[in-house]
Scaffold this motif. Sequence first.
Motif, PDB file in Angstrom:
ATOM      1  N   ASP A   1       0.828  -1.199   0.000  1.00 49.47           N
ATOM      2  CA  ASP A   1       0.000   0.000   0.000  1.00 49.47           C
ATOM      3  C   ASP A   1       0.868   1.258   0.000  1.00 49.47           C
ATOM      4  O   ASP A   1       0.742   2.116   0.855  1.00 49.47           O
ATOM      5  N   GLY A   2       1.770   1.364  -0.993  1.00 52.07           N
ATOM      6  CA  GLY A   2       2.668   2.507  -1.091  1.00 52.07           C
ATOM      7  C   GLY A   2       2.076   3.624  -1.925  1.00 52.07           C
ATOM      8  O   GLY A   2       0.872   3.627  -2.187  1.00 52.07           O
ATOM      9  N   PRO A   3       2.901   4.580  -2.345  1.00 49.80           N
ATOM     10  CA  PRO A   3       4.358   4.595  -2.190  1.00 49.80           C
ATOM     11  C   PRO A   3       4.786   4.997  -0.793  1.00 49.80           C
ATOM     12  O   PRO A   3       4.024   5.626  -0.054  1.00 49.80           O
ATOM     13  N   PHE A   4       6.028   4.638  -0.468  1.00 45.91           N
ATOM     14  CA  PHE A   4       6.587   4.940   0.841  1.00 45.91           C
ATOM     15  C   PHE A   4       7.878   5.741   0.698  1.00 45.91           C
ATOM     16  O   PHE A   4       8.633   5.574  -0.265  1.00 45.91           O
ATOM     17  N   LEU A   5       8.104   6.571   1.680  1.00 45.54           N
ATOM     18  CA  LEU A   5       9.408   7.193   1.870  1.00 45.54           C
ATOM     19  C   LEU A   5      10.069   6.466   3.025  1.00 45.54           C
ATOM     20  O   LEU A   5       9.581   6.501   4.147  1.00 45.54           O
ATOM     21  N   TYR A   6      11.167   5.759   2.748  1.00 48.76           N
ATOM     22  CA  TYR A   6      11.904   5.034   3.778  1.00 48.76           C
ATOM     23  C   TYR A   6      12.980   5.942   4.374  1.00 48.76           C
ATOM     24  O   TYR A   6      13.784   6.532   3.642  1.00 48.76           O
ATOM     25  N   LEU A   7      13.015   6.039   5.691  1.00 43.35           N
ATOM     26  CA  LEU A   7      14.064   6.780   6.395  1.00 43.35           C
ATOM     27  C   LEU A   7      14.802   5.805   7.305  1.00 43.35           C
ATOM     28  O   LEU A   7      14.182   5.120   8.119  1.00 43.35           O
ATOM     29  N   LEU A   8      16.131   5.749   7.173  1.00 37.46           N
ATOM     30  CA  LEU A   8      16.918   4.746   7.899  1.00 37.46           C
ATOM     31  C   LEU A   8      18.208   5.343   8.447  1.00 37.46           C
ATOM     32  O   LEU A   8      18.725   6.340   7.930  1.00 37.46           O
ATOM     33  N   ASN A   9      18.745   4.688   9.489  1.00 38.06           N
ATOM     34  CA  ASN A   9      20.095   5.000   9.950  1.00 38.06           C
ATOM     35  C   ASN A   9      21.089   4.456   8.931  1.00 38.06           C
ATOM     36  O   ASN A   9      20.796   3.500   8.207  1.00 38.06           O
ATOM     37  N   HIS A  10      22.265   5.072   8.854  1.00 40.48           N
ATOM     38  CA  HIS A  10      23.239   4.725   7.808  1.00 40.48           C
ATOM     39  C   HIS A  10      24.503   4.164   8.456  1.00 40.48           C
ATOM     40  O   HIS A  10      25.219   4.873   9.160  1.00 40.48           O
ATOM     41  N   VAL A  11      24.781   2.888   8.188  1.00 41.71           N
ATOM     42  CA  VAL A  11      25.922   2.238   8.837  1.00 41.71           C
ATOM     43  C   VAL A  11      27.007   1.776   7.867  1.00 41.71           C
ATOM     44  O   VAL A  11      28.171   1.620   8.252  1.00 41.71           O
ATOM     45  N   GLY A  12      26.652   1.510   6.590  1.00 42.16           N
ATOM     46  CA  GLY A  12      27.652   0.976   5.679  1.00 42.16           C
ATOM     47  C   GLY A  12      27.267   1.149   4.227  1.00 42.16           C
ATOM     48  O   GLY A  12      26.114   1.452   3.898  1.00 42.16           O
ATOM     49  N   ILE A  13      28.235   0.919   3.338  1.00 41.46           N
ATOM     50  CA  ILE A  13      27.979   1.099   1.916  1.00 41.46           C
ATOM     51  C   ILE A  13      27.008   0.048   1.370  1.00 41.46           C
ATOM     52  O   ILE A  13      26.423   0.225   0.304  1.00 41.46           O
ATOM     53  N   MET A  14      26.826  -1.048   2.119  1.00 43.49           N
ATOM     54  CA  MET A  14      25.924  -2.108   1.673  1.00 43.49           C
ATOM     55  C   MET A  14      24.483  -1.897   2.144  1.00 43.49           C
ATOM     56  O   MET A  14      23.616  -2.717   1.857  1.00 43.49           O
ATOM     57  N   ASP A  15      24.201  -0.806   2.835  1.00 45.54           N
ATOM     58  CA  ASP A  15      22.850  -0.572   3.366  1.00 45.54           C
ATOM     59  C   ASP A  15      21.758  -0.660   2.300  1.00 45.54           C
ATOM     60  O   ASP A  15      20.770  -1.383   2.489  1.00 45.54           O
TER      61      ASP A  15
END
Length: 366
Positions: A38-52
């Motif tokens: 049931d999007g669209p979504f805006l995802y907000l995340l913490n950033h820990v590595g280049i593989m995130d």
Amino acid sequence: MGRKFPPIIWIARNTYARMLKAHGKVKLDNACGVNLDDGPFLYLLNHVGIMDPVMVSAVAPHHIRWVAGAYLFKSKFLNLVIGKWCTAIPKQQGKSDVSMVRNVQKALKAGDNVGLFPEGTRTWDGEMVPFDYKPLAKLIRLYKVKVIFAHIEGGYAYQPRWADEKRKGKVTISLKHLLTPEQIGAMDIDTLKNTVEEYLHFSNDEWKESVDYSYVSPRRAEGLQRLMYMCPKCRGIDTMRTSGNRITCSKCGTMAVLTEKDDLTSVDIPFTKLSQWHNWEAEEIGKLDGLPEEPGVLLQKGDFNNEGDLDVLSEHISVRIEAGVMIVKCNDGDKKEYRLPISEVSSLILNAKQTIELFCGEDLYR
């Protein structure tokens, strides 16, 4: 909802992503119970590595268009891969970027899901990189879409930014909170700012106390000198050396052990957390009038809008700081010096491969 998976993403999901999930290296925890159809979504995340982005995209049921550092798009190859094939959206780090705001809005209106790491850079010590939450709150209000706040749990422990190698362990993409457009519209901007800060907050120090923290490596401290660059005992700069699970000062012999929970044990060092040591040395560096000369490789210059190719000023440089001025000396060609007053630096970002990118006045230097 949103566009179909681009061909390169479809291939990655059916090869590398399947391998990650099959070996239990990454999993999705829909803790907030959101209907991901049931999007669209805006995802907000913490950033820990280049593989995130790879980790999140491996477990997400839909394509996510990631906002990525504009410096990556300077490479024609990377621009082709992440820009055209993966449909990423460029963002100039360290300063406002109107084109990014418009491109994200356009993508969301088209029904695409967008992923954003608001810190703008990867964490060094597992704690959130400080930033101003109010502009982010204003963006959320502008976009008027559902916002998912997610935590990348175990990502820092799996491969800290400073580490030489990955460890054995698992990463969980935990969907913690959902904000609907109706909830967002009912909040004043300060309430929304505080809510965003609360929902986005992640601390590796706090998280590891509540889980079975098992990330194994016989060389777990190697590379830690990139983060712990000042000795707490003798105040030596760039004197720390690492081997196995130990970090030692080459000047005074002070030694600490990095435990299996990524805590510190030492007779001489007063810190038990990497974040404590990191915060202390940042304060100490700030008290110095200058820093000794360090060798560099390449100096480039661009324009304020970061458009077009960068001009190469020198391929053999040295850098020092004196009385609030960064002095970049070209050791080839005409031996020119560039004096960049720290007070005129509007942003400074450490990118991949130990590249520093900064804006001084109207000019971009890398």
